[in-house]
Design an enzyme around this catalytic site. Structure first.
Site, PDB file in Angstrom:
ATOM      1  N   ARG A  53       0.860  -1.182   0.000  1.00  0.00           N
ATOM      2  CA  ARG A  53       0.000   0.000   0.000  1.00  0.00           C
ATOM      3  C   ARG A  53       0.892   1.225   0.000  1.00  0.00           C
ATOM      4  NH1 ARG A  53       2.404   1.629   3.834  1.00  0.00           N
ATOM      5  NH2 ARG A  53       1.149   3.494   3.670  1.00  0.00           N
ATOM      6  N   ALA A  55       0.560   5.208  -2.089  1.00  0.00           N
ATOM      7  CA  ALA A  55       0.293   5.577  -3.478  1.00  0.00           C
ATOM      8  C   ALA A  55       1.479   5.288  -4.411  1.00  0.00           C
ATOM      9  CB  ALA A  55      -0.130   7.043  -3.546  1.00  0.00           C
ATOM     10  N   ARG A  91      -7.392  -0.088  -6.743  1.00  0.00           N
ATOM     11  CA  ARG A  91      -7.811   0.873  -5.722  1.00  0.00           C
ATOM     12  C   ARG A  91      -8.105   2.192  -6.434  1.00  0.00           C
ATOM     13  NH1 ARG A  91      -4.542   1.105  -0.290  1.00  0.00           N
ATOM     14  NH2 ARG A  91      -6.570   1.905   0.402  1.00  0.00           N
ATOM     15  N   GLN A 194      -1.470   1.861  10.206  1.00  0.00           N
ATOM     16  CA  GLN A 194      -0.223   2.080   9.464  1.00  0.00           C
ATOM     17  C   GLN A 194       0.815   2.796  10.321  1.00  0.00           C
ATOM     18  OE1 GLN A 194      -3.266   2.734   8.250  1.00  0.00           O
ATOM     19  NE2 GLN A 194      -3.424   2.275   6.079  1.00  0.00           N
ATOM     20  N   ASP A 235      -2.403  10.898  -1.623  1.00  0.00           N
ATOM     21  CA  ASP A 235      -2.781   9.906  -2.628  1.00  0.00           C
ATOM     22  C   ASP A 235      -3.196  10.566  -3.933  1.00  0.00           C
ATOM     23  OD1 ASP A 235      -3.193   8.479   0.094  1.00  0.00           O
ATOM     24  OD2 ASP A 235      -3.073   6.901  -1.415  1.00  0.00           O
ATOM     25  N   ASN A 245      -5.870  12.096   1.017  1.00  0.00           N
ATOM     26  CA  ASN A 245      -4.889  11.288   1.748  1.00  0.00           C
ATOM     27  C   ASN A 245      -5.645  10.452   2.774  1.00  0.00           C
ATOM     28  OD1 ASN A 245      -2.096  10.572   2.190  1.00  0.00           O
ATOM     29  ND2 ASN A 245      -2.210  11.659   4.138  1.00  0.00           N
ATOM     30  N   LYS A 246      -4.914   9.647   3.500  1.00  0.00           N
ATOM     31  CA  LYS A 246      -5.485   8.731   4.504  1.00  0.00           C
ATOM     32  C   LYS A 246      -6.507   9.427   5.381  1.00  0.00           C
ATOM     33  CE  LYS A 246      -4.732   5.392   4.771  1.00  0.00           C
ATOM     34  NZ  LYS A 246      -5.610   4.574   3.908  1.00  0.00           N
TER      35      LYS A 246
END
Lengths: 339, 339
Positions: A53, A55, A91, A194, A235, A245-246
């Site tokens: 995982r 990007a 994804r 993460q 991302d 992003n996350k």
């Protein structure tokens, strides 16, 4: 290419001649196990399952997988294109994945067919470019950080998420090496952890002391005055500077602004989607709500239980103080649509 | 006292004549197991271990434990006072615990010695007052919510955290029954997952549909416009209206303000600490960092890993739109020091 230099992090994606080896990020830090990937379908599944995982890392993975697929498909270009469709759709939110896939398609168009060696050359270039970009971003980002600063990061943006030394985490590790950073904090980053699983592990390997917090503690931390910079990856960055992003990044940006800390986004140019005017058009991936239930000790959601599990959010550009790419340090107003 | 009426929630603290029974909140929702408490030391340990948690609930637990201790200590007032010291120090942040302990001490002073029956009468009063206060707060808080609203809550503030129907969760359940609330969201509330384990379980029992989110998703949720009210409990409210509550509350208050949602705090008068001018003086409990590591699949923190695990934060009064106690609806500027 020198993949082993510690300054550039370590390799979690290895093209091994006839297969791709991925360090299984689902098992870290408890176990270091490598997964062997031999087909595009296996690579796509590894991306879906989060074996790999981040990007940039999934873009590189897709590029190498396209090489394996080219060898298997021989002259069957249509089958190879279908393989690339599968990879590109694994994804939805990160744009790097599709960017890498489209570069591989363009190479095949240029070559007027599948030339595995030339495709491998391109995949290696994509990987090497990412390593170089990581190095440049680390240098550019670190220069922005004043000595004695505290930093807070979110998710994982190091060697596990990229081809080289990382984006945001690369900046943090470089700044720590330069003596600019006194304290590093990392959000654990629910639901996939993460931060506590991957970023903490990478920082320990790099010899950078850090403390993990739950996301809920970020506000108290910022209020304490110990953090001058919140630094994250991305991302997707749209033309106006909105940043996908996350999940949780957007909240950090609001909290940073509220407390007078600066918010830095670090991402390679491959993360920029100049064709998208702003973040409203970005598809936000939602994942299995079980990622939330299982932490509560439940294997299945009981009657009446439900969850909402979006895994990205979009931070409006007006909350971003600086975006660092390998091309330079960008400040508002951002204009990534103009090249 | 009618403890069983569904409208007032359910009982997780039961005084059973010769012992106290506590529903073990560490095991919910996977298991419903009751712990038998026979001494003050056992009660204090149950509070430390989070068998029972929630500011009002630990106050009630301590009151009943003081009764058990009085029976055991007979005429040894000094030993009983030491038991009460132990209870009062079990957790530092919530003021209700010490408030309940001091009421028991005052009763003994009034009685000029230990009279277990009179102490039991007071403990039952403290419990009954909390049930009444919960009911009043539910009514007052629900009236503030316009039909069609979405609400977001944090931690657990229902029957498991109080003597009755809850504080913030009592308001939410009452408002849902009145048809004012369309959507309920609950933060999972790391590290202890009070939201996904306890609040989700209580809402399911109450027949109120809800969705659990990770804390990181709160900002995206608020930006979506689905939430008009963020509603939480409190562990301590100082004279100026600063609110100590579960870690993450402060961030929600900042995010609510940023997005134009209202922030409501619901807590009984026993949560108010009028002698403390503002939140800067509140001791913030830090707990075992293992609560963070264990979620990452680690039994012990590896070399180089560290965590910061404060379990409360302090929301400044200027981010609070309304504080509901059983005495009424309080709006800024708050002045809880004046009685």
């Amino acid at each position: 290419m020198d993949f082993s230099a510690p300054k550039n992090g370590f390799q979690a994606i290895r093209f091994d001649g006839d297969c791709l080896k991925l360090l299984d990020q689902r098992l870290l830090p408890a176990q270091e196990r490598w997964i062997r990937v031999e087909t595009a379908a296996q690579a796509a599944q590894a991306i879906v399952d989060l074996v790999v995982r981040g990007a940039p890392a999934i873009g590189i993975t897709a590029a190498y997988a396209a090489v394996l697929a080219a060898r298997q498909r021989g002259s069957n270009l249509a089958a190879w294109q279908a393989d690339l469709d599968l990879l590109g759709q694994a994804r939805p939110t990160a744009v790097n994945l599709r960017w890498a896939v489209e570069r591989m398609r363009s190479q095949a168009a240029t070559d007027d067919g599948l030339d595995p060696d030339r495709l491998l050359g391109l995949a290696e270039s994509i990987h090497a470019e990412d390593i170089d970009a990581n190095r440049t971003m680390a240098r550019l980002g670190a220069e922005l950080i004043q000595a004695g600063s505290g930093v807070l990061t979110h998710c994982n943006t190091g060697s596990l998420a990229t081809g080289g030394g990382g984006t945001a985490l690369g900046v943090i590790i470089e700044a720590a090496r330069q003596g600019r950073v006194d304290q590093v904090f990392a959000d654990e980053t629910r639901p996939w952890l993460q931060g506590s699983r991957l970023t903490a592990w990478e920082l320990a390997r790099a010899g950078v002391g850090a403390r993990v917090i739950v996301e809920g503690a970020a506000c108290a931390l910022l209020a304490s005055g110990q953090v001058q910079w919140v630094i994250t990856g991305a991302d997707r960055i749209t033309a106006n500077g909105d940043v996908a992003n996350k999940i949780g990044t957007y909240g950090l940006a609001v909290l940073a602004r509220h407390h007078g800390a600066k918010f830095m986004v670090v991402a390679p140019q491959s993360t920029v989607d100049p064709a998208m005017a702003n973040g409203q058009g970005i598809e936000i991936e939602e994942r299995d709500p079980g990622e939330i239930w299982r932490a509560a000790g439940l294997d299945v959601a009981p009657q009446g239980f439900a969850a909402w599990n979006p895994v990205f959010d979009v931070t409006p550009a007006d909350l971003v103080d600086v975006i660092v790419t390998e091309r330079g340090v960008h400040r508002p107003p951002f204009a990534f649509g103009q090249h």
